[in-house]
Design a protein around this motif. Structure first.
Motif, PDB file in Angstrom:
ATOM      1  N   GLY A   1     -56.469  24.973 -62.322  1.00  0.00           N
ATOM      2  CA  GLY A   1     -57.631  25.852 -62.353  1.00  0.00           C
ATOM      3  C   GLY A   1     -57.589  26.839 -61.207  1.00  0.00           C
ATOM      4  O   GLY A   1     -57.573  26.446 -60.036  1.00  0.00           O
TER       5      GLY A   1
ATOM      6  N   PRO B   1     -59.373  30.184 -59.638  1.00  0.00           N
ATOM      7  CA  PRO B   1     -60.503  31.129 -59.647  1.00  0.00           C
ATOM      8  C   PRO B   1     -60.049  32.562 -59.388  1.00  0.00           C
ATOM      9  O   PRO B   1     -58.931  32.802 -58.923  1.00  0.00           O
ATOM     10  N   GLU B   2     -60.929  33.504 -59.700  1.00  0.00           N
ATOM     11  CA  GLU B   2     -60.644  34.921 -59.477  1.00  0.00           C
ATOM     12  C   GLU B   2     -60.815  35.316 -58.012  1.00  0.00           C
ATOM     13  O   GLU B   2     -60.148  36.231 -57.532  1.00  0.00           O
TER      14      GLU B   2
ATOM     15  N   ARG C   1     -60.016  26.686 -52.676  1.00  0.00           N
ATOM     16  CA  ARG C   1     -60.864  26.469 -53.844  1.00  0.00           C
ATOM     17  C   ARG C   1     -61.934  25.406 -53.552  1.00  0.00           C
ATOM     18  O   ARG C   1     -61.846  24.663 -52.580  1.00  0.00           O
TER      19      ARG C   1
ATOM     20  N   ALA D   1     -56.596  32.758 -54.920  1.00  0.00           N
ATOM     21  CA  ALA D   1     -57.044  33.169 -56.243  1.00  0.00           C
ATOM     22  C   ALA D   1     -55.854  33.340 -57.196  1.00  0.00           C
ATOM     23  O   ALA D   1     -54.698  33.450 -56.778  1.00  0.00           O
ATOM     24  N   ARG D   2     -56.171  33.396 -58.486  1.00  0.00           N
ATOM     25  CA  ARG D   2     -55.138  33.499 -59.515  1.00  0.00           C
ATOM     26  C   ARG D   2     -54.194  34.667 -59.274  1.00  0.00           C
ATOM     27  O   ARG D   2     -52.971  34.535 -59.433  1.00  0.00           O
TER      28      ARG D   2
ATOM     29  N   ASP E   1     -50.383  25.487 -65.456  1.00  0.00           N
ATOM     30  CA  ASP E   1     -51.342  26.468 -65.940  1.00  0.00           C
ATOM     31  C   ASP E   1     -50.950  26.977 -67.326  1.00  0.00           C
ATOM     32  O   ASP E   1     -51.797  27.095 -68.228  1.00  0.00           O
TER      33      ASP E   1
ATOM     34  N   SER F   1     -65.115  26.528 -63.913  1.00  0.00           N
ATOM     35  CA  SER F   1     -63.902  26.704 -64.708  1.00  0.00           C
ATOM     36  C   SER F   1     -63.346  28.090 -64.442  1.00  0.00           C
ATOM     37  O   SER F   1     -64.087  29.002 -64.049  1.00  0.00           O
ATOM     38  N   ASP F   2     -62.034  28.254 -64.607  1.00  0.00           N
ATOM     39  CA  ASP F   2     -61.453  29.572 -64.394  1.00  0.00           C
ATOM     40  C   ASP F   2     -61.621  30.420 -65.654  1.00  0.00           C
ATOM     41  O   ASP F   2     -62.268  30.010 -66.621  1.00  0.00           O
ATOM     42  N   ARG F   3     -61.074  31.610 -65.643  1.00  0.00           N
ATOM     43  CA  ARG F   3     -61.325  32.541 -66.746  1.00  0.00           C
ATOM     44  C   ARG F   3     -60.733  32.074 -68.071  1.00  0.00           C
ATOM     45  O   ARG F   3     -61.100  32.572 -69.133  1.00  0.00           O
TER      46      ARG F   3
ATOM     47  N   ILE G   1     -61.852  23.432 -62.596  1.00  0.00           N
ATOM     48  CA  ILE G   1     -61.326  23.507 -61.235  1.00  0.00           C
ATOM     49  C   ILE G   1     -61.896  22.341 -60.451  1.00  0.00           C
ATOM     50  O   ILE G   1     -62.978  22.426 -59.861  1.00  0.00           O
TER      51      ILE G   1
END
Length: 248
Positions: free
Chosen positions: A61, A63-64, A71, A93-94, A134, A237-239, A244
């Protein structure tokens, strides 16, 4: 570990290693787990049953943006670990994890973090492994409830009545026998046969990897039985909809 074979799925405790992935696997009906090496995480998933529970020591997971030191899961577990806090890397971040070079990763991390922070080299070396998982979870949403992130030092803490390990697994890059013995003793209390650790680790893995995969197998069993919690308690949750959270 769970021992009622009639009620549990295949279980795997997984850690990244030089050869790829090391996994202690206990198939339903087996009397003891076996140790395997996989070059790709996707191969490991494919090798197990369709309802297998997999606990892996790798961030899941992305995040932006990052607010604070890493995280949410990393921030949530550090206070439990005392001197072992340094084992918890801050994952950016991602955009930074998907970067193709260390310089690009640092630049993207600075743009997507508050306070702005670059990427550690240790974290950067994990990015290819993070992206392996991922990609698997993006491709198959059904895997998300049963492929869960664990952190070995936090898992040992949870299995040790909330007390963090007193000695490190490695000192100056070398395996510390005292730290290994401390963790084997905890695993033994949770029905993991200590004789499992008498042999040399397989090629492409270290004894610390073997130990970390073992505690993740215990946590996979606990997760299958509904005995784990998420950290943080209410994970985002991520996009892509991937949770996460660290489970422990």
């Amino acid at each position: 570990m769970i021992t009622d074979d009639a009620e549990i799925p295949d279980l795997a405790g997984v850690d990244g290693c030089r050869a790829g992935w090391i996994a202690w696997i206990r198939t339903a009906g087996s009397s003891a787990p076996d140790l395997r090496i996989y070059s790709r995480f996707a191969d490991l998933v494919e090798d197990l049953g369709s309802d297998a529970v997999i606990a892996v020591d790798m961030p899941i997971g992305l995040p932006e943006r990052i607010e604070g030191p890493g995280r949410g899961p990393e921030q949530a577990i550090r206070p439990f670990l005392g001197a072992r806090q340094s084992s918890v890397f801050s994952i950016p971040a991602r955009a930074a994890v998907e970067a193709r070079s260390y310089g690009e990763a640092c630049a993207r991390a600075l743009e997507t973090s508050d306070p702005p922070k670059k990427v550690s080299k240790q974290a950067f070396y994990l990015f290819p492994r993070i992206l392996e998982i991922d990609q698997v979870l993006q491709a198959d949403e059904g895997l998300r409830p049963r492929v869960v992130e664990c952190h070995p030092e936090f898992s040992f803490c949870r299995l040790n009545n909330g007390l963090a390990m007193q000695t490190p697994k490695k000192i100056k890059g070398k395996v510390n026998p005292e730290g290994i013995a401390e963790r084997v003793a905890v695993l033994a209390r949770h029905r993991f046969d200590p004789r499992s650790f008498e042999n040399d680790p397989p090629r492409g893995a270290g004894m610390d990897d073997v130990i970390d995969a073992a505690v993740n197998l215990v946590m996979a069993g606990r997760h299958a039985a509904g005995l784990t919690s998420t950290f943080p308690a209410h994970p985002a949750s991520d996009r892509h909809g991937i949770p996460i959270a660290i489970h422990g």
